[in-house]
Scaffold this motif. Structure first.
Motif: not given
Length: 399
Positions: A1-28
């Protein structure tokens, strides 16, 4: 369960970053995160060494802990120094156009590497509660700090700063969990400094081969595609990474069993079926519900890759099965099977650099990983029928 929380949080960070940064900065950012994943092989090598040794020799836990923690400190500082020296090169290769960003990336390697020894000790001693706390601390702080910093200044520098700060939190939790550990032993016998270092380097180079294979495609994309298309490819890799890390708990549970010759075949078979089953569910989900999948990938800005989402899910499934097979090699302390992974990496780079489109690069990566998976499965099931090899005896068959 802890690993699931870690994975969801990590995935949430990348998903939010993709939206907030846009393709150019997110690619970097993805290029930097993939670089960290490759660098993290030393962390994972330390974890695998500690967990395997403590599980195999619980009566010698004091000596093992002493050697692992000391090696972890030295390795983390050495790797951090090396990354700092290479910061100008990394800045150019990743096309960051920001030396401070490359420096923060280098500093992140220090706590990340130290964490490996702590996780391995807790895993080997089967101290599941503190291990769970450390895993959660390895995901949630990054998400919370990242959202706050990117809301203030949405660029790749603040995003990697959030990653660096978030990486310190689990190390502090690990230190707290191990503060009363039996670390007064000395390096003796099979657990001397040279023996531990030798096994750690072997484990790390095996994992390096896998992580290079699973992460260099974004670097290829940034060199053969324009920034926007490379960013679209990076967006598709969000789904790939989610499918790759979804069955991570299978590896944690199966690893000790795969170290036992009598149970190795059953553990390998069951684990591969479990990972493949989860992957099939992800592929079907991307095929049947592509619009829903796009929400998690990054939204309308990445709509061009919607028809190919199932292929990114397939890539994640292939990589998760390859990861399990690499850990099976580590569990039996094999040496030569991993050469196949290096060969696959060379083939992917050579063929990938000849592509000129997103679809072409994706086809090359999926094709190389599929061929490698077939070869590793065949060899692995042949090897589990043989007597347990010594570290130097694991060899490829003539075929």
């Amino acid at each position: 369960m802890a690993m699931a929380v870690m994975s969801v949080a990590t995935y949430g960070f990348t998903m939010i970053a993709a939206r907030m940064l846009g393709p150019g900065a997110y690619g970097a950012l993805v290029a930097m995160m993939n670089t960290l994943l490759v660098v993290s092989v030393l962390q994972l090598g330390l974890q695998a060494t500690a967990a395997r040794r403590i599980s195999a020799a619980p009566a010698e836990v004091a000596q093992i802990e002493h050697g692992i923690l000391r090696l972890s400190w030295r390795a983390s500082l050495a790797l951090g120094s090396l990354m700092l020296a290479l910061a100008p090169l990394v800045n150019g290769v990743l096309r960051l156009d920001s030396l401070p960003t490359a420096i923060i990336l280098a500093l992140t390697a220090v706590p990340m590497t130290m964490l490996g020894g702590q996780l391995g000790i807790l895993q080997g001693e089967r101290r599941w509660y503190p291990l769970a706390v450390v895993y959660i601390a390895n995901g949630l702080p990054r998400l919370l700090i990242g959202v706050a910093l990117m809301a203030w200044r949405p660029d790749e520098l603040t995003a990697i700063v959030a990653v660096a700060l978030g990486q310190v939190v689990p190390v502090l939790c690990g230190w707290w969990a191990l503060r009363g550990s039996r670390t007064t032993g000395t390096d003796v016998g099979d657990h001397g400094a040279r023996s531990v270092l030798r096994e750690t380097l072997h484990n790390s180079q095996a994992l390096l081969a896998f992580f290079a294979l699973s992460n260099l495609d974004i670097l290829i994309a940034r060199n053969v595609l324009d920034d926007h298309v490379a960013g679209l490819y990076a967006g598709g890799l969000i789904l790939t990474k989610a499918v790759l890390f979804l069955p991570q708990f299978v590896v944690v549970v199966a690893f000790p069993t795969m170290s036992t010759a009598a149970e190795r075949r059953r553990a390998l078979t069951g684990s591969l079926l479990a990972v493949a089953g989860l992957g099939v569910c992800a592929i079907l989900g991307a095929l049947l519900l592509p619009r829903l999948a796009m929400v998690f990938v990054g939204g309308d800005a990445y709509a061009a890759i919607e028809p190919r989402l199932w292929a990114f899910a397939l890539l994640g499934t292939l990589l998760s099965m390859l990861q399990l097979l690499v850990y099976a090699v580590i569990a039996r302390q094999g040496r030569r099977t991993v050469l196949l992974v290096w060969a696959g990496l060379v083939a992917m780079v050579a063929l990938g650099l000849a592509t000129t489109s997103l679809g072409g690069l994706l086809s090359v990566v999926v094709g190389v990983d599929s061929a490698l998976l077939v070869a590793l499965v065949a060899i692995s099931f042949w090897l589990v029928e043989q007597p347990a090899p010594s570290p130097s005896d694991d060899a490829l068959t003539p075929a």
